[in-house]
Design a protein around this motif. Structure first.
Motif, short mmCIF file in Angstrom:
data_model
loop_
_atom_site.label_atom_id
_atom_site.label_comp_id
_atom_site.label_asym_id
_atom_site.label_seq_id
_atom_site.Cartn_x
_atom_site.Cartn_y
_atom_site.Cartn_z
N ALA A 387 115.87 33.78 29.59
CA ALA A 387 114.79 33.07 30.63
C ALA A 387 113.71 33.77 30.48
O ALA A 387 113.22 35.04 29.80
CB ALA A 387 115.22 32.97 31.84
N GLY A 388 112.32 33.13 30.77
CA GLY A 388 111.13 33.73 30.84
C GLY A 388 110.07 33.18 31.69
O GLY A 388 110.34 31.86 31.79
N ARG A 389 108.96 34.01 31.90
CA ARG A 389 107.82 33.48 32.77
C ARG A 389 106.53 33.75 32.05
O ARG A 389 106.68 34.94 31.70
CB ARG A 389 107.96 33.89 34.13
N ILE A 390 105.61 33.05 32.24
CA ILE A 390 104.22 33.47 31.69
C ILE A 390 103.54 33.10 32.74
O ILE A 390 103.36 31.97 33.39
CB ILE A 390 103.82 32.73 30.56
N ILE A 431 98.36 30.82 37.70
CA ILE A 431 99.41 29.61 37.44
C ILE A 431 100.62 30.48 36.61
O ILE A 431 100.34 31.06 36.00
CB ILE A 431 98.72 28.61 36.61
N MET A 432 101.90 29.97 37.19
CA MET A 432 102.85 30.25 36.40
C MET A 432 102.72 29.12 35.17
O MET A 432 103.37 27.94 35.33
CB MET A 432 104.30 30.14 37.08
N ALA A 433 102.48 29.61 34.23
CA ALA A 433 102.14 28.61 33.08
C ALA A 433 103.24 28.19 32.10
O ALA A 433 103.27 27.42 31.38
CB ALA A 433 100.85 29.20 32.11
N SER A 434 104.21 29.03 32.54
CA SER A 434 105.54 28.71 31.84
C SER A 434 106.69 29.11 32.44
O SER A 434 106.87 30.46 32.98
CB SER A 434 105.60 29.25 30.17
N TYR A 435 107.95 28.28 32.90
CA TYR A 435 109.05 28.81 33.30
C TYR A 435 110.05 28.34 32.38
O TYR A 435 110.27 27.08 32.57
CB TYR A 435 109.16 28.49 34.97
N HIS A 436 110.93 28.98 31.65
CA HIS A 436 111.50 28.24 30.51
C HIS A 436 112.87 29.20 30.27
O HIS A 436 113.07 30.20 30.68
CB HIS A 436 110.77 28.30 29.25
N ASN A 437 113.94 28.60 29.91
CA ASN A 437 115.00 29.10 29.37
C ASN A 437 115.73 28.68 28.14
O ASN A 437 115.22 27.76 27.69
CB ASN A 437 116.12 29.23 30.55
N GLY A 438 116.91 29.22 27.96
CA GLY A 438 117.61 29.00 26.66
C GLY A 438 117.01 29.45 25.48
O GLY A 438 116.06 30.48 25.42
N ASP A 439 116.91 28.75 24.30
CA ASP A 439 116.10 29.06 23.11
C ASP A 439 114.91 29.30 23.12
O ASP A 439 114.06 29.99 22.16
CB ASP A 439 116.50 28.04 21.80
N LEU A 440 114.07 28.59 24.08
CA LEU A 440 112.45 28.81 24.14
C LEU A 440 112.27 30.37 24.51
O LEU A 440 111.03 30.79 24.30
CB LEU A 440 112.08 27.82 25.49
N ALA A 441 113.02 31.01 25.11
CA ALA A 441 112.64 32.58 25.34
C ALA A 441 112.51 32.99 23.77
O ALA A 441 111.62 33.88 23.47
CB ALA A 441 113.98 33.08 25.72
N PRO A 502 119.00 45.33 28.56
CA PRO A 502 120.49 44.98 28.73
C PRO A 502 120.84 43.75 29.31
O PRO A 502 122.09 43.50 29.92
CB PRO A 502 120.76 46.25 29.95
N PHE A 503 119.83 42.75 29.49
CA PHE A 503 120.08 41.65 30.35
C PHE A 503 120.37 40.31 29.16
O PHE A 503 121.60 39.92 29.44
CB PHE A 503 118.89 41.12 30.87
N LEU A 504 119.65 40.24 28.40
CA LEU A 504 120.02 39.21 27.19
C LEU A 504 120.18 37.76 27.83
O LEU A 504 120.17 36.98 26.94
CB LEU A 504 121.47 39.66 26.55
N ALA A 505 120.04 37.66 29.07
CA ALA A 505 120.11 36.22 29.71
C ALA A 505 119.74 36.42 31.15
O ALA A 505 119.60 37.57 31.71
CB ALA A 505 121.64 35.47 29.62
#
Length: 567
Positions: A387-390, A431-441, A502-505
């Motif tokens: 997952a990730g945020r921008i 603005i939280m311009a992206s909040y995504h997960n899965g392969d999009l990370a 150490p997260f990987l997810a």
């Protein structure tokens, strides 16, 4: 050897750490660093006592070694703080908090950005709510909630939609009338119409009942993946519709069907007012930081060892375990093994608590786990989602142009979700311009390797490059229907991707064929003959695998069940 006294102030990633290094007499020169663990988010009032030591070569055996300095490790240490035990926490990086990580942009001091956990449910997360109050933190409303439908734009297949467009011909999907539903209703209908309920009179089947449920063609539901369910009982267009409008990768996929829409089997029934969605004043990162501070201040026998990666656990003939650590170094938030000098240390502990995510546990060399196929199988029962945020900062809320009442968007574009995050006292809007997960990370990780950091960006691992900024602004311009050329220059940015050790997810779901209750019960203490325990939300029940509450619940079970012998 460092000098006997020195004061070093440094920035690492978005974290500021103040280390005071001094020598302790009593005939032995030991370096003790008193760390004010302040991740830009928070100012800890009282510095921890003897917070960090490099003296891991001592033959004295710890009562408990806690691996991981996230909320699980910090909470475990805090719970055990006044029992007369020697407890040390070992953390892979140079900061406390794990996925509870809060920072500020230089251009917007006092506006806190949460890169991992950013909210909590006041009633649904009782342990976290109680703990935050007990350690003196202030909870405030998280006004963005999960996105308010009336204040949300959906953008899919090049078309803008509002809440009232769902279930109508205004959607850009070629669905038959039976599937022309609001997404949550459609998901519920797919399951409700194609499952054989053991008792049709109940809207709330027990877990035992759910595990016995079969589809109308006779297949046990818990052995099916969510993709298998949709493949049998929904059109391909409905599958795409659910996937593209959900905002989340796990709405479809290879994980077990029981972790899909069956959570909402009782969809039509709502009881009581909605739960309050809260956050911590100053950012969620204050929770583990404050827990760690209070743990360290309770006793001089409690220690925090930063930049230590657990590689191997070996049983000792005399009892307990030898823990083999590799020393690491962190620069601008990027942690790597130390290549030169004294890079390996061993520490003895009578009991070991692994307060780390699933994938990290899988990489620890511990024969007593590796030689037990059932332990290996159960640890591997989870599908993880990176997952990730921008975040981007501007001197104006340009995204409000033509969209004055919008606070949230969902789209089928690679940034998936956005939030109108905050406008601070200096009128810088974020603005939280992206909040995504899965392969999009991985998509954003690849882009982040190109270009140079934009002005006002956080450094290192949290940097937003001009390539990332331009790409995310391309998507924002389509979602908010604003020409990209009319978007003003960003004055700052920050991002975080939870896709590496150490997260990987960011969170995960169970694979098909597992009874999550049995897995969870086994993995609190995987081997009955070993004093090695798992404290993590990786195998928590229901939706708690994506929340800190799942970790705290696991810690409470382990402590209450196995650590009552000494107080």
């Amino acid at each position: 050897m460092a000098s006997k006294e020195r004061f070093l102030e440094r920035r690492v990633g978005s974290c500021r750490m103040i280390d005071i290094l001094m020598a302790v007499t009593l005939g032995v020169t030991t370096i003790i660093a008193i760390i004010l663990i302040a991740a830009v988010t928070t100012s800890v009032a009282t510095p921890p006592k003897e917070a960090y030591t490099d003296d891991t070569s001592s033959d004295e055996c710890l009562d408990i070694a806690v691996i991981g300095g996230g909320i699980g490790g910090a909470y475990t240490g805090w719970r055990l703080r006044d029992r007369g035990l020697s407890v040390s926490v070992f953390e892979y990086s140079d900061r406390v908090g794990g996925r509870l990580f809060t920072a500020e942009l230089p251009v917007a001091p006092g506006t806190y950005l949460d890169f991992g956990g950013m909210r909590l449910k006041k009633r649904g997360h009782p342990i976290l709510t109680r703990t935050a109050t007990e350690i003196g933190l202030r909870m405030i409303p998280f006004t963005l909630r999960y996105g308010i439908p009336e204040q949300t734009i959906w953008y899919a297949r090049g078309k803008h939609m509002r809440n009232t467009d769902f279930g109508t011909s205004r959607m850009p999907y070629d669905l038959p009338p039976s599937e022309m539903k609001v997404p949550d209703v459609l998901k519920w209908n797919i399951f409700n119409k194609n499952l054989i309920f053991l008792d049709n009179s109940t809207m709330y089947p027990t877990q035992d009942d759910v595990l016995k449920m079969r589809t109308v063609d006779g297949t046990l539901l818990y052995k099916m993946s969510i993709d298998n369910v949709y493949g049998r009982f929904a059109s391909r267009e409905a599958y795409r519709y659910i996937s593209e409008t959900s905002g989340w990768a796990e709405t479809v996929g290879t994980h077990g069907a029981l972790d899909g829409p069956t959570i909402s089997l009782s969809y039509p029934v709502a009881t009581g007012p909605p739960d309050e969605v809260m956050t911590i004043d100053g950012g969620m990162g204050k929770v583990p930081l404050t827990l760690m501070e209070k743990f360290l201040n309770t006793s001089t026998s409690h220690k925090l060892h930063l930049n230590h990666q657990l590689m191997k656990i070996e049983k000792r003939q005399a009892g307990g375990y030898n823990l083999k650590f590799r020393k690491t170094q962190t620069t601008d938030g990027i942690t790597t093994p130390i290549q030169l000098g004294n890079k390996e240390v061993t520490k003895c502990a009578r009991k070991v608590v692994l307060a780390v995510p699933q994938r990290c546990i899988q990489e620890i060399d511990f024969l007593e786990f590796q030689n037990n196929p059932e332990i290996v199988r159960n640890i591997d029962s989870i599908v993880g989602y990176p997952a990730g945020r921008i975040y981007l900062a501007y001197n104006t809320t340009w995204w409000k142009t033509g969209n004055p009442g919008i606070t949230h968007t969902r789209s089928d574009l690679p940034n998936r979700q956005t939030y109108d995050w905050s406008t601070g006292t200096n009128n810088v809007s974020i603005i939280m311009a992206s909040y995504h997960n899965g392969d999009l990370a991985h998509y954003w990780r690849e882009l982040s390797q190109f270009g140079t950091p934009i002005p006002g960006s956080l450094p290192g691992v949290n940097a937003v490059t001009d390539v990332v900024k331009n790409r995310v602004e391309k998507y924002l311009s389509a979602i908010y229907n604003v020409s990209q050329s009319d978007i003003p220059e960003a004055v700052g940015g920050a991002m975080m991707l939870w896709d590496k050790y150490p997260f990987l997810a960011g969170w995960g779901d169970f694979k098909p064929g597992f009874d999550d209750r049995k897995v969870r019960e086994m993995l609190y203490k995987p081997s009955p003959s070993e004093d090695v325990y798992l404290v993590t939300n990786s195998w928590a029940k229901g939706g708690l695998r994506g929340w800190s509450e799942g970790t705290l619940m696991a810690a409470d079970v382990v402590i209450n069940r196995y650590f009552q012998d000494r107080k």
